[in-house]
Design an enzyme around this catalytic site. Structure first.
Site, PDB file in Angstrom:
ATOM      1  CB  SER A 295      -0.842  -0.008   1.276  1.00  0.00           C
ATOM      2  OG  SER A 295      -1.454   1.253   1.457  1.00  0.00           O
TER       3      SER A 295
ATOM      4  CE1 TYR B  87      -3.620  -2.840   5.406  1.00  0.00           C
ATOM      5  CE2 TYR B  87      -3.022  -0.570   4.906  1.00  0.00           C
ATOM      6  CZ  TYR B  87      -3.428  -1.828   4.489  1.00  0.00           C
ATOM      7  OH  TYR B  87      -3.639  -2.064   3.139  1.00  0.00           O
TER       8      TYR B  87
END
Ligand code: NAP
Length: 248
Positions: A149, A172
């Site tokens: 990401s 995350y």
């Protein structure tokens, strides 16, 4: 391409979201899709839907957090196909806690959230990869893709002008940073083989994980598909979003 020469792709977490759409798009390229899912029910449902669209899809039980399923899945692939052409490490979780719609800050994120996130997104994703590398080595054009990401980019996170500067989900984000590190190291290890290892940023995609995303899953799957089907002279060890290189 004859059925026997078909490429075989395994996608983890292919029962929904970007993983499912990645399966569809690879199916459109006449690639055999092994639909990795931790739930037999949703995996078989995805298989049925993909087959109904005419794709060559087969559910395979793979819980990223259950090593036994890594072993049984690899054994199945070895016995039935003898190789794996494409491994897409797509499955992940985002469980950072929120308070009043704002993520809990780095100094307050609990050990438990860091550990659970890292178990799925980093340690056990590595374990899946290590289980399948020997089979990918048996392909004449192996491709390994890690779903990362832009939130894993330390360069972007430390740049006040970057669009993600204020988007901080500590567990995350850092799990994807660590995964990026692994992708770079594995690409180095395999640089003298035909295998390409790259990290994909799908963009901000509308899925269960990110209901406020901007891109459709069709757009979101494009980067994974492009990295999974790179030509022999394609790059390795890169971090890519829709054909553009991102800073680590
Ligand atoms: P999603 O809709 O939440 O789907 C996640 C998938 O991962 C589901 O199939 C889920 O299976 C599976 N999964 C989770 N834990 C698993 C485990 N232990 N074993 C096997 N499968 C497991 O998420 P998504 O948005 O499609 O995300 C796909 C990938 O893209 C992830 O790596 C994510 O970090 C990355 N990404 C997404 C975005 C975005 O904007 N959506 C942005 C950047 C990166 P179950 O159905 O069983 O839960």
């Amino acid at each position: 391409m004859s059925e026997q020469n078909k490429k075989i792709a395994l996608i983890t977490g292919a029962n929904r979201g970007i993983g499912y759409e990645t399966a569809r798009q690879l199916g459109q390229q006449n690639i055999k899709i092994l639909v990795g899912a931790r739930s037999a029910e949703s995996g078989k449902e995805a298989e049925t839907k993909l087959k109904a669209e005419g794709f060559d899809a087969e559910f395979i039980l793979l819980d990223v957090n259950d090593k036994q399923t890594h072993e049984s899945a690899a054994k199945y692939v070895e016995e039935n196909y003898g190789k794996l052409d494409i491994l897409i490490n797509n499955a992940a979780i985002a469980i950072d806690e929120m308070a009043n719609d704002v993520p809990i800050a780095a100094s307050k994120t609990s050990d438990e959230i860091f550990r659970r996130t890292f178990d799925t997104n980093f340690f056990n994703t590595i374990s899946v990869t290590q289980q399948f590398v020997p089979l990918v080595k048996k392909s004449d054009a192996g491709r390994i893709v890690f779903l990362s990401s832009s939130l894993g980019s330390l360069n972007l996170h430390s740049d006040p002008n970057s669009p993600i500067y204020d988007v901080k989900l500590p567990a995350y984000d850092i799990s994807k940073t660590a995964l990026n590190g692994y992708a770079v190291h594995l690409a180095y290890e395999l640089k003298d083989t035909p295998i390409k290892v790259n990290a994909a940023d799908p963009g901000s995609v509308v899925t269960d994980m990110n209901p406020r995303g901007e891109l459709t899953v069709e757009e979101g799957a494009k980067t994974s598909v492009a990295l999974a089907t790179l030509p022999a002279d394609g790059y390795t060890g890169k971090f890519i979003h829709l054909g553009n290189e991102l800073p680590w």
